[in-house]
Design a protein around this motif. Structure first.
Motif, PDB file in Angstrom:
ATOM      1  N   GLY A 248     -18.399  12.618  -6.958  1.00 55.93           N
ATOM      2  CA  GLY A 248     -19.279  12.953  -8.070  1.00 55.93           C
ATOM      3  C   GLY A 248     -20.060  11.731  -8.516  1.00 55.93           C
ATOM      4  N   VAL A 249     -21.274  11.949  -8.945  1.00 53.31           N
ATOM      5  CA  VAL A 249     -22.107  10.852  -9.457  1.00 53.31           C
ATOM      6  C   VAL A 249     -22.986  11.400 -10.579  1.00 53.31           C
TER       7      VAL A 249
ATOM      8  N   GLY B 253     -24.813  15.504 -13.736  1.00 54.02           N
ATOM      9  CA  GLY B 253     -24.747  14.868 -12.428  1.00 54.02           C
ATOM     10  C   GLY B 253     -24.559  15.873 -11.306  1.00 54.02           C
ATOM     11  N   VAL B 254     -24.070  15.358 -10.178  1.00 57.16           N
ATOM     12  CA  VAL B 254     -23.904  16.173  -8.983  1.00 57.16           C
ATOM     13  C   VAL B 254     -22.501  15.951  -8.431  1.00 57.16           C
ATOM     14  N   ILE B 255     -21.883  17.029  -7.963  1.00 56.23           N
ATOM     15  CA  ILE B 255     -20.595  16.951  -7.283  1.00 56.23           C
ATOM     16  C   ILE B 255     -20.821  17.393  -5.841  1.00 56.23           C
TER      17      ILE B 255
ATOM     18  N   ILE C 285     -27.666   5.345  -2.596  1.00 58.64           N
ATOM     19  CA  ILE C 285     -26.583   5.107  -3.540  1.00 58.64           C
ATOM     20  C   ILE C 285     -25.372   4.606  -2.758  1.00 58.64           C
ATOM     21  N   LEU C 286     -24.748   3.537  -3.250  1.00 62.15           N
ATOM     22  CA  LEU C 286     -23.515   3.016  -2.665  1.00 62.15           C
ATOM     23  C   LEU C 286     -22.460   2.997  -3.759  1.00 62.15           C
ATOM     24  N   MET C 287     -21.389   3.738  -3.551  1.00 61.36           N
ATOM     25  CA  MET C 287     -20.241   3.737  -4.447  1.00 61.36           C
ATOM     26  C   MET C 287     -19.117   3.050  -3.682  1.00 61.36           C
ATOM     27  N   SER C 288     -18.456   2.060  -4.301  1.00 58.82           N
ATOM     28  CA  SER C 288     -17.422   1.346  -3.555  1.00 58.82           C
ATOM     29  C   SER C 288     -16.409   0.684  -4.473  1.00 58.82           C
ATOM     30  N   CYS C 289     -15.301   0.264  -3.858  1.00 58.65           N
ATOM     31  CA  CYS C 289     -14.296  -0.523  -4.548  1.00 58.65           C
ATOM     32  C   CYS C 289     -13.530  -1.330  -3.516  1.00 58.65           C
TER      33      CYS C 289
ATOM     34  N   GLN D   2     -17.621   0.751  -8.363  1.00 57.98           N
ATOM     35  CA  GLN D   2     -18.925   0.123  -8.565  1.00 57.98           C
ATOM     36  C   GLN D   2     -19.987   1.014  -7.927  1.00 57.98           C
ATOM     37  N   ILE D   3     -21.095   1.180  -8.628  1.00 62.30           N
ATOM     38  CA  ILE D   3     -22.199   1.981  -8.104  1.00 62.30           C
ATOM     39  C   ILE D   3     -23.448   1.111  -8.068  1.00 62.30           C
ATOM     40  N   ASN D   4     -24.055   1.040  -6.893  1.00 60.04           N
ATOM     41  CA  ASN D   4     -25.323   0.338  -6.721  1.00 60.04           C
ATOM     42  C   ASN D   4     -26.317   1.338  -6.156  1.00 60.04           C
TER      43      ASN D   4
END
Length: 110
Positions: free
Chosen positions: A24-25, A9-11, A55-59, A43-45
């Protein structure tokens, strides 16, 4: 803003003023890490179009160590290059307090 491409992945190392964040993803966009979202609730969408990937990362609100937090990260990758990363992290202290707000827009690789 600095990125480190790893095997899986990527940081992204993002900073603005005295704020520094690490996001990171994974390459398959199934998991990631972001300090305001415990990995168990993150959550990753993602969506892919002709020009790139969003990319949307959220909580939502949750107990995160000794604090109650929530947050989101928006990432745009166009033509294989990172063009945007926006980080919003909040902590609940007698109501919600903006702890981190970083937006890196219109990024161009040098």
């Amino acid at each position: 803003m600095r990125e480190s491409i790893k095997k899986n992945g990527v940081i992204y190392y993002v900073s603005k003023g005295n704020k520094n964040e690490v996001v990171g993803v994974t390459n398959d966009l199934t998991s990631g890490t972001f300090v305001y979202c415990d990995d168990s609730v993150l959550q990753i969408n993602s969506f892919e179009g002709k020009k790139g990937i969003g990319i949307l990362m959220s909580c939502s609100e949750h107990q995160n160590g000794h604090a109650v937090t929530r947050g989101r990260v928006d990432i745009d990758i166009m033509g294989g290059e990172l063009t945007k990363i926006a980080i919003d992290g909040q902590i609940k202290k007698l109501g919600w307090k903006q702890d981190t707000k970083i937006e890196c827009l219109n990024l161009v690789k040098k």
